[in-house]
Each structure stands twice: as structure tokens, then as C-alpha cells.
Motif scaffolding. Structure first.
Motif, PDB file in Angstrom:
ATOM      1  N   ALA A  66     -29.105  -8.042 -19.566  1.00 20.02           N
ATOM      2  CA  ALA A  66     -28.923  -6.589 -19.424  1.00 20.02           C
ATOM      3  C   ALA A  66     -28.813  -6.233 -17.949  1.00 20.02           C
ATOM      4  N   ARG A  67     -28.131  -5.144 -17.665  1.00 14.38           N
ATOM      5  CA  ARG A  67     -27.964  -4.653 -16.301  1.00 14.38           C
ATOM      6  C   ARG A  67     -28.322  -3.175 -16.289  1.00 14.38           C
ATOM      7  N   VAL A  68     -28.961  -2.749 -15.251  1.00 14.34           N
ATOM      8  CA  VAL A  68     -29.230  -1.318 -15.104  1.00 14.34           C
ATOM      9  C   VAL A  68     -27.892  -0.620 -14.968  1.00 14.34           C
ATOM     10  N   SER A  69     -27.665   0.434 -15.739  1.00 17.88           N
ATOM     11  CA  SER A  69     -26.357   1.079 -15.669  1.00 17.88           C
ATOM     12  C   SER A  69     -26.428   2.575 -15.395  1.00 17.88           C
ATOM     13  N   SER A  70     -27.588   3.043 -14.967  1.00 19.22           N
ATOM     14  CA  SER A  70     -27.678   4.446 -14.574  1.00 19.22           C
ATOM     15  C   SER A  70     -26.729   4.695 -13.408  1.00 19.22           C
ATOM     16  N   ALA A  73     -27.960   3.693  -9.933  1.00 18.87           N
ATOM     17  CA  ALA A  73     -28.465   2.352  -9.669  1.00 18.87           C
ATOM     18  C   ALA A  73     -27.643   1.700  -8.558  1.00 18.87           C
ATOM     19  N   THR A 117     -20.502   7.042 -21.569  1.00 20.84           N
ATOM     20  CA  THR A 117     -20.732   5.603 -21.427  1.00 20.84           C
ATOM     21  C   THR A 117     -19.923   4.825 -22.453  1.00 20.84           C
TER      22      THR A 117
END
Length: 129
Positions: A66-70, A73, A117
């Protein structure tokens, strides 16, 4: 100085290949240039075009982290698509069950924009030209 010409493509790794393929082709309207299954990597690679221009490589890999996608970020912030009418584009996305943020105006240009998204939470933007 490096003689860069333009951006060649954007690479995206998805968690569910079929779902993301449908989103980028059926919802966003990208067209398939090529599709390859790479057995040695148990990976799909889908080359997509927008209005005839090659733009996205969509990859699948087994169990990608998983990757932070805010949008705030560190790293790539978002991918923005130019549209003629943000409100009409939002209405079309909502018909496909895509949730969009409220439409805002760019404080410097006055142009309308919104964020939504992809199926993996990658931030995407519509920006009215």
C-alpha cells in the motif's frame, strides 16, 4: 541541460487489474494501445491512450504494498486531466458511482477543479480549461 521533450507516460500499479482496467477505459475513456501478460512476474501491463496520445501504463503485481495516497503526502501529488466542463464531467463520474469532492476555483487562475480517486485511492483531478 537535459533536453526533455515532454512527459512520455505515467505508470500506475493497481491492486485489482480488472477493476482498474474498467475504470480507466470505461469510466475515464482511455483507449487500449496494448495489453500484455508477463508470466515470469505474474503481472499485467496495459498501455492506455487519451485522445490518441499514449499516457498511462497500468500494471498489476501480486500483493503490491500500500502507498499513502492523500493529496498532501510526499511524492507524486495527483494526476490531473483537462476537461471543458468540470460540472458535466463530475455528473458523468457520479453516474459510474465515483465520488468527487466539491468543485472549487483555483485561487490564482479562477479555473474550476475537483478531485476524485481511482479504485486504489490514487488522487485524480479534473481541471477546467
Amino acid at each position: 541541460m537535459l533536453q526533455l521533450q515532454n512527459i512520455h507516460h505515467i505508470a500506475i500499479i493497481c491492486s485489482d487489474y480488472a477493476r482498474s482496467k474498467a475504470f480507466y477505459t470505461e469510466v475515464l475513456g482511455c483507449t487500449i494501445v496494448a495489453e500484455h501478460y508477463r508470466a515470469a512476474r505474474d503481472s499485467w501491463k496495459l498501455d492506455l491512450a487519451l485522445n490518441g496520445s499514449y499516457i498511462i501504463e497500468l500494471f498489476s503485481f501480486p500483493d503490491p504494498p500500500a502507498r499513502v495516497s492523500s493529496p498532501e503526502a510526499r511524492g507524486l501529488r495527483h494526476l490531473a486531466f483537462a476537461v471543458q466542463d468540470v460540472a458535466a464531467s463530475v455528473a458523468m463520474l457520479e453516474q459510474h458511482g465515483v465520488v468527487c469532492e466539491a468543485v472549487r476555483a483555483d485561487e490564482f487562475t479562477g479555473k474550476k477543479f475537483t478531485f476524485f480517486t481511482d479504485p486504489d485511492g490514487l488522487p485524480l483531478e479534473l481541471y477546467e480549461i
